[in-house]
Design a protein around this motif. Structure first.
Motif, PDB file in Angstrom:
ATOM      1  N   LEU A   1       0.627  -0.750  -0.181  1.00 25.72           N
ATOM      2  CA  LEU A   1       0.109  -0.204   0.414  1.00 25.72           C
ATOM      3  C   LEU A   1       1.327   1.391  -0.090  1.00 25.72           C
ATOM      4  O   LEU A   1       0.711   1.625  -1.016  1.00 25.72           O
ATOM      5  CB  LEU A   1      -1.064  -0.141   1.025  1.00 25.72           C
ATOM      6  N   SER A   2       1.902   1.156   0.980  1.00 23.57           N
ATOM      7  CA  SER A   2       2.928   2.524   0.723  1.00 23.57           C
ATOM      8  C   SER A   2       3.459   2.619  -0.097  1.00 23.57           C
ATOM      9  O   SER A   2       3.231   4.604  -0.588  1.00 23.57           O
ATOM     10  CB  SER A   2       3.752   2.288   1.691  1.00 23.57           C
ATOM     11  N   GLU A   3       4.369   1.637  -0.933  1.00 24.46           N
ATOM     12  CA  GLU A   3       4.506   1.603  -2.059  1.00 24.46           C
ATOM     13  C   GLU A   3       3.554   2.454  -3.824  1.00 24.46           C
ATOM     14  O   GLU A   3       3.305   3.256  -4.575  1.00 24.46           O
ATOM     15  CB  GLU A   3       4.945   0.750  -2.193  1.00 24.46           C
TER      16      GLU A   3
ATOM     17  N   ASP B   1       3.162   6.053  -2.850  1.00 25.28           N
ATOM     18  CA  ASP B   1       4.192   6.637  -3.452  1.00 25.28           C
ATOM     19  C   ASP B   1       4.107   7.272  -5.364  1.00 25.28           C
ATOM     20  O   ASP B   1       4.189   7.813  -5.620  1.00 25.28           O
ATOM     21  CB  ASP B   1       5.214   6.963  -3.387  1.00 25.28           C
ATOM     22  N   GLN B   2       3.244   5.056  -5.751  1.00 23.67           N
ATOM     23  CA  GLN B   2       3.555   6.112  -7.207  1.00 23.67           C
ATOM     24  C   GLN B   2       2.453   6.837  -7.230  1.00 23.67           C
ATOM     25  O   GLN B   2       1.825   7.188  -8.280  1.00 23.67           O
ATOM     26  CB  GLN B   2       3.201   4.582  -7.661  1.00 23.67           C
ATOM     27  N   LEU B   3       0.757   6.924  -6.226  1.00 29.70           N
ATOM     28  CA  LEU B   3       0.151   8.215  -6.549  1.00 29.70           C
ATOM     29  C   LEU B   3       0.748   8.959  -6.933  1.00 29.70           C
ATOM     30  O   LEU B   3       0.317   9.976  -7.992  1.00 29.70           O
ATOM     31  CB  LEU B   3      -1.145   7.249  -5.966  1.00 29.70           C
TER      32      LEU B   3
ATOM     33  N   TRP C   1       0.279  -1.148 -12.182  1.00 24.65           N
ATOM     34  CA  TRP C   1       0.205  -2.216 -11.686  1.00 24.65           C
ATOM     35  C   TRP C   1       1.413  -2.225 -10.330  1.00 24.65           C
ATOM     36  O   TRP C   1       2.930  -2.556 -10.957  1.00 24.65           O
ATOM     37  CB  TRP C   1       0.494  -3.293 -12.537  1.00 24.65           C
ATOM     38  N   VAL C   2       1.612  -2.069  -8.995  1.00 23.61           N
ATOM     39  CA  VAL C   2       2.440  -2.174  -8.123  1.00 23.61           C
ATOM     40  C   VAL C   2       3.336  -3.770  -8.032  1.00 23.61           C
ATOM     41  O   VAL C   2       2.355  -4.463  -7.995  1.00 23.61           O
ATOM     42  CB  VAL C   2       2.385  -1.742  -7.058  1.00 23.61           C
ATOM     43  N   ALA C   3       3.852  -3.973  -8.626  1.00 24.61           N
ATOM     44  CA  ALA C   3       4.711  -5.813  -9.137  1.00 24.61           C
ATOM     45  C   ALA C   3       5.123  -5.433  -7.454  1.00 24.61           C
ATOM     46  O   ALA C   3       5.435  -5.093  -6.774  1.00 24.61           O
ATOM     47  CB  ALA C   3       5.596  -5.753 -10.188  1.00 24.61           C
ATOM     48  N   SER C   4       5.518  -7.136  -7.607  1.00 27.14           N
ATOM     49  CA  SER C   4       5.615  -8.084  -5.893  1.00 27.14           C
ATOM     50  C   SER C   4       7.691  -7.495  -6.006  1.00 27.14           C
ATOM     51  O   SER C   4       7.768  -7.800  -6.768  1.00 27.14           O
ATOM     52  CB  SER C   4       5.666  -9.536  -5.723  1.00 27.14           C
TER      53      SER C   4
END
Length: 392
Positions: free
Chosen positions: A345-347, A350-352, A389-392
Motif C-alpha cells: 500500500l505504501s509503495e 508513492d506511485q500515486l 500495477w505495483v509488482a511484488s
C-alpha cells in the motif's frame, strides 16, 4: 430517513457540476476583460435587504428560523448594492462588480404545496453612474451581455431574442390613465392580460388605446416611432433610442434579435429604468437565459448617491440550452494504481503521488487485486485511461 432532496433542490452529477463550473468560468473571463472585479455577497441576509424596498414579494423569500428576521438570497443585486453603499462606499465610482453562486426562492407548486427553487446565477453590477451617464452605462451592460453570448458561442441558430423595456416609458404611458386605475392597468399590461384591461372602468377610446399598447412590441425603430406618437418627443425616448442604437449593429452581426416591448417588466420589481430579458429557443421550449435592468431607487435606499445597472445569467438554463455534454470539456481520464498485497500500500501511494507530481490524474484501488489482469479489468470498468500495477 428521507431519501430525496427537498422539493425544488437537486443532486447534481459530476458532469453537471463540471458544466456549471465551466460556464461560470467562461462568463467570468468576459467580466474580467471588461474590468469587473469579483465579490461574494452573503447567502444569508436580513429580510429588509432581501425585500429590496418591496421589489421582491415576501412570499418568494425563504425565511430562516432565527432571533432576527433573516432569509436566503433570492437574487444578488440587493446584497451587492448594500455592500457598494457601505463597505465599498469609499472606492472610486463607477464600481464594476461580478459574482456567481446559488440563489433560492420560495414558490408554490401545481398542487398548492410550497417548494424551494434553487438556481445557480452569474452576473454583473455597474454602480455609481449618475443620471447623466445612464445611457453610457446601459449601453455598456448590453454590449457586455452580447460579449458573453459570443464567448459561449450562442449564435443565430439558438434564435436569441433580447427583450428590452423601460420602466420610465411604461410610467409615462400610465400617467395618461386616471390615478385610481393605474395600478390595475399596470398589472394587466405587465401580465399581458387583455381580459383584465377590458374590465377596467375606463372610457372606450382609452381602453382601446391600452389594448393596442398591449400588442405594441417588435422592431425597435417601429415601436419607438409609435411611442413618440403616443407620448410626443421626449428626452427619455431619445436616450432609449441612443442605447438601442449603440447595440443594434453588434446584435445583428451575432444574430440576436432586439425586441422593444414597452409593457415588459422582469419578474422582480426592482427596476426603475431600462429592463431586459434574453430568451433563446431551447430543445423543447423557450429558455430565459438572463434578465436585469437599472435600479437607481434601490441604490438610494441604501444611501447611495448614484444609480446601478446589472444583469444575471441563469447558469443552468445556459446548460440546458447548450447541452451538458457540449459545454464543459471532458475530464481527463485517470490512471488506476493497483497493487497485489496489503504490504504494498505504501509503495502504491508513492506511485500515486508520483503520477500527481507529473500532472497526471490518478486514483488508488481500495483493496489488493488478485492479478494485473483483474486490475486492468477494473480500470476498464471504471473508465480509467490506464492501470499502473505495483509488482511484488
Amino acid at each position: 430517513m428521507a431519501l430525496q432532496p427537498a422539493a425544488g433542490a437537486r443532486d447534481l452529477n459530476p458532469r453537471e457540476v463540471d458544466s456549471n463550473r465551466w460556464l461560470c468560468e467562461q462568463l467570468a473571463e468576459v467580466y474580467r476583460r471588461w474590468g469587473y472585479a469579483e465579490v461574494a455577497p452573503p447567502l444569508v441576509e436580513r429580510l429588509e435587504t432581501l425585500e429590496a424596498g418591496g421589489g421582491i414579494r415576501d412570499r418568494e423569500l425563504v425565511r430562516l428560523a432565527s432571533d432576527e428576521p433573516l432569509g436566503l438570497r433570492p437574487e444578488m443585486t440587493a446584497s451587492i448594492a448594500r455592500a457598494a453603499c457601505t463597505r465599498l462606499a469609499s472606492r472610486p465610482r463607477p464600481l464594476r462588480l461580478w459574482s456567481s453562486g446559488p440563489v433560492l426562492r420560495s414558490a408554490i407548486n401545481d398542487v398548492g404545496q410550497p417548494r424551494l427553487e434553487e438556481r445557480l446565477q452569474s452576473g454583473v453590477e455597474l454602480l455609481g453612474a449618475d443620471a447623466s451617464q445612464a445611457l453610457v452605462a446601459d449601453a455598456e451592460l448590453l454590449r457586455l451581455l452580447l460579449a458573453c453570448l459570443r464567448q459561449l458561442h450562442i449564435t443565430a441558430e439558438h434564435k436569441p431574442t433580447l427583450l428590452i423595456g423601460h420602466h420610465g416609458v411604461l410610467s409615462a404611458l400610465l400617467d395618461q390613465v386616471p390615478a385610481e386605475q393605474r395600478l390595475a392597468t399596470r398589472q394587466a399590461l405587465v401580465s399581458f392580460d387583455p381580459l383584465g384591461l377590458a374590465e377596467l372602468q375606463l372610457p372606450a377610446h382609452q381602453r382601446q388605446g391600452l389594448q393596442q399598447l398591449l400588442r405594441l412590441r417588435g422592431d425597435t425603430k417601429a415601436v419607438l416611432y409609435q411611442l413618440e406618437q403616443l407620448l410626443g418627443p421626449s428626452e427619455l425616448l431619445e436616450q432609449l433610442a441612443g442605447t438601442l442604437h449603440s447595440v443594434a449593429a453588434t446584435a445583428a452581426a451575432q444574430g440576436v434579435r432586439l425586441q422593444l416591448d414597452p409593457s415588459f417588466q422582469p419578474h422582480f420589481d426592482l427596476y426603475d429604468g431600462l429592463v431586459l430579458k434574453l430568451v433563446c429557443q431551447g430543445p423543447v421550449a423557450p429558455l430565459a437565459l438572463a434578465s436585469g435592468g437599472r435600479y437607481d431607487a434601490l441604490v438610494a435606499r441604501f444611501g447611495g448617491v448614484a444609480g446601478g445597472m446589472g444583469f444575471g445569467f441563469d447558469v443552468e438554463a445556459l446548460r440546458d440550452l447548450l447541452g451538458t455534454e457540449a459545454t464543459a470539456p471532458q475530464r481527463r481520464a485517470t490512471t488506476l494504481v493497483a497493487y497485489a498485497e496489503t504490504g504494498q500500500l505504501s509503495e502504491a501511494l508513492d506511485q500515486l503521488e508520483a503520477l500527481h507530481h507529473q500532472g497526471e490524474p490518478a486514483e488508488l484501488l481500495q483493496c489488493p487485486s488478485a492479478s494485473r489482469e483483474d486490475a486492468e479489468a477494473i480500470a476498464a470498468e471504471r473508465g480509467c485511461a490506464a492501470c499502473h500495477w505495483v509488482a511484488s
